[in-house]
Design a protein around this motif. Structure first.
Motif, PDB file in Angstrom:
ATOM      1  N   ALA A 267       0.837  -1.193   0.000  1.00  0.00           N
ATOM      2  CA  ALA A 267       0.000   0.000   0.000  1.00  0.00           C
ATOM      3  C   ALA A 267       0.872   1.242   0.000  1.00  0.00           C
ATOM      4  O   ALA A 267       1.781   1.367   0.830  1.00  0.00           O
ATOM      5  N   ALA A 268       0.576   2.143  -0.911  1.00  0.00           N
ATOM      6  CA  ALA A 268       1.322   3.395  -1.016  1.00  0.00           C
ATOM      7  C   ALA A 268       0.514   4.535  -0.416  1.00  0.00           C
ATOM      8  O   ALA A 268      -0.714   4.542  -0.455  1.00  0.00           O
ATOM      9  N   SER A 269       1.223   5.483   0.145  1.00  0.00           N
ATOM     10  CA  SER A 269       0.601   6.699   0.655  1.00  0.00           C
ATOM     11  C   SER A 269       1.540   7.867   0.392  1.00  0.00           C
ATOM     12  O   SER A 269       2.712   7.672   0.063  1.00  0.00           O
ATOM     13  N   GLY A 270       1.015   9.064   0.542  1.00  0.00           N
ATOM     14  CA  GLY A 270       1.833  10.249   0.289  1.00  0.00           C
ATOM     15  C   GLY A 270       1.533  10.825  -1.083  1.00  0.00           C
ATOM     16  O   GLY A 270       0.374  10.968  -1.467  1.00  0.00           O
ATOM     17  N   SER A 271       2.582  11.123  -1.825  1.00  0.00           N
ATOM     18  CA  SER A 271       2.449  11.791  -3.132  1.00  0.00           C
ATOM     19  C   SER A 271       2.106  10.779  -4.225  1.00  0.00           C
ATOM     20  O   SER A 271       2.897  10.507  -5.128  1.00  0.00           O
ATOM     21  N   ILE A 272       0.892  10.255  -4.144  1.00  0.00           N
ATOM     22  CA  ILE A 272       0.483   9.209  -5.084  1.00  0.00           C
ATOM     23  C   ILE A 272       0.578   9.647  -6.541  1.00  0.00           C
ATOM     24  O   ILE A 272       1.074   8.893  -7.379  1.00  0.00           O
ATOM     25  N   PRO A 273       0.128  10.842  -6.904  1.00  0.00           N
ATOM     26  CA  PRO A 273       0.185  11.253  -8.319  1.00  0.00           C
ATOM     27  C   PRO A 273       1.605  11.338  -8.870  1.00  0.00           C
ATOM     28  O   PRO A 273       1.787  11.348 -10.095  1.00  0.00           O
ATOM     29  N   SER A 274       2.602  11.368  -7.997  1.00  0.00           N
ATOM     30  CA  SER A 274       3.975  11.465  -8.473  1.00  0.00           C
ATOM     31  C   SER A 274       4.577  10.104  -8.833  1.00  0.00           C
ATOM     32  O   SER A 274       5.667  10.047  -9.392  1.00  0.00           O
ATOM     33  N   ILE A 275       3.854   9.046  -8.523  1.00  0.00           N
ATOM     34  CA  ILE A 275       4.377   7.689  -8.761  1.00  0.00           C
ATOM     35  C   ILE A 275       4.261   7.330 -10.244  1.00  0.00           C
ATOM     36  O   ILE A 275       3.186   7.429 -10.825  1.00  0.00           O
TER      37      ILE A 275
ATOM     38  N   THR B  12       1.235 -12.945 -10.822  1.00  0.00           N
ATOM     39  CA  THR B  12       0.394 -11.910 -11.416  1.00  0.00           C
ATOM     40  C   THR B  12       0.454 -10.659 -10.560  1.00  0.00           C
ATOM     41  O   THR B  12       0.188 -10.718  -9.351  1.00  0.00           O
ATOM     42  N   LEU B  13       0.812  -9.560 -11.193  1.00  0.00           N
ATOM     43  CA  LEU B  13       0.847  -8.272 -10.514  1.00  0.00           C
ATOM     44  C   LEU B  13      -0.397  -7.487 -10.902  1.00  0.00           C
ATOM     45  O   LEU B  13      -0.703  -7.348 -12.087  1.00  0.00           O
ATOM     46  N   SER B  14      -1.105  -7.002  -9.898  1.00  0.00           N
ATOM     47  CA  SER B  14      -2.304  -6.218 -10.167  1.00  0.00           C
ATOM     48  C   SER B  14      -2.309  -4.984  -9.279  1.00  0.00           C
ATOM     49  O   SER B  14      -1.515  -4.860  -8.352  1.00  0.00           O
ATOM     50  N   ARG B  15      -3.251  -4.083  -9.577  1.00  0.00           N
ATOM     51  CA  ARG B  15      -3.293  -2.808  -8.859  1.00  0.00           C
ATOM     52  C   ARG B  15      -4.730  -2.433  -8.566  1.00  0.00           C
ATOM     53  O   ARG B  15      -5.611  -2.606  -9.410  1.00  0.00           O
ATOM     54  N   ASP B  16      -4.946  -1.922  -7.376  1.00  0.00           N
ATOM     55  CA  ASP B  16      -6.239  -1.367  -6.989  1.00  0.00           C
ATOM     56  C   ASP B  16      -6.026   0.128  -6.793  1.00  0.00           C
ATOM     57  O   ASP B  16      -5.487   0.557  -5.764  1.00  0.00           O
ATOM     58  N   ASN B  17      -6.420   0.913  -7.775  1.00  0.00           N
ATOM     59  CA  ASN B  17      -6.166   2.353  -7.715  1.00  0.00           C
ATOM     60  C   ASN B  17      -6.907   3.023  -6.563  1.00  0.00           C
ATOM     61  O   ASN B  17      -6.407   3.984  -5.973  1.00  0.00           O
ATOM     62  N   ALA B  18      -8.068   2.515  -6.238  1.00  0.00           N
ATOM     63  CA  ALA B  18      -8.853   3.120  -5.158  1.00  0.00           C
ATOM     64  C   ALA B  18      -8.150   2.971  -3.809  1.00  0.00           C
ATOM     65  O   ALA B  18      -8.311   3.815  -2.923  1.00  0.00           O
ATOM     66  N   LYS B  19      -7.395   1.895  -3.681  1.00  0.00           N
ATOM     67  CA  LYS B  19      -6.689   1.629  -2.417  1.00  0.00           C
ATOM     68  C   LYS B  19      -5.205   1.974  -2.496  1.00  0.00           C
ATOM     69  O   LYS B  19      -4.474   1.768  -1.520  1.00  0.00           O
TER      70      LYS B  19
END
Length: 119
Positions: free
Chosen positions: A23-31, A68-75
């Motif tokens: 789980a990432a937090s902080g400057s998410i749009p910069s990732i 399998t690598l997946s992503r949940d953008n909402a989380k």
């Protein structure tokens, strides 16, 4: 800045499955990308899988077809589903994120989580 919190890992038998979360937090749009590296005992850290902001996923040849690598953008979370585990998958797995706050590319690493696969 970006902070990463990993979860999952542990012990599995060969042929079994495990799921890692980051789980990432902080400057998410910069990732620009997130993913996983692993470091087997006595070896160097190597890329396992990566997902870009656009959603492009790449895998190491050794895990293609099994992980399998997946992503949940909402989380703001990525998941690494590891199936058909092999003893050689035993390693410390590190989540990472590449980001840029305008002063150049930066990397952030998670604390690492141990995956042990018994034969």
């Amino acid at each position: 800045q970006v902070q990463l919190v990993e979860s999952g890992g542990g012990l599995a038998q060969a042929g079994g499955s495990l799921t890692l979360s980051c789980a990432a937090s902080g400057s998410i749009p910069s990732i620009s990308a997130m993913g996983w590296y692993h470091q087997p005992p006595g070896k160097k850290r190597e890329l396992v899988a990566e997902i870009t902001r656009a959603g492009r996923v790449t895998y190491a040849g050794s895990v293609k077809g099994r992980f399998t690598l997946s992503r949940d953008n909402a989380k703001n979370t990525i998941y690494l589903q590891m199936n058909s585990l092999k003893p050689e998958d035993t390693a410390v797995y590190y989540c990472y994120a590449e980001y840029n706050l305008g002063l150049g590319p930066l990397d952030q690493w998670g604390q690492g989580t141990l995956v042990t696969v018994s034969s």
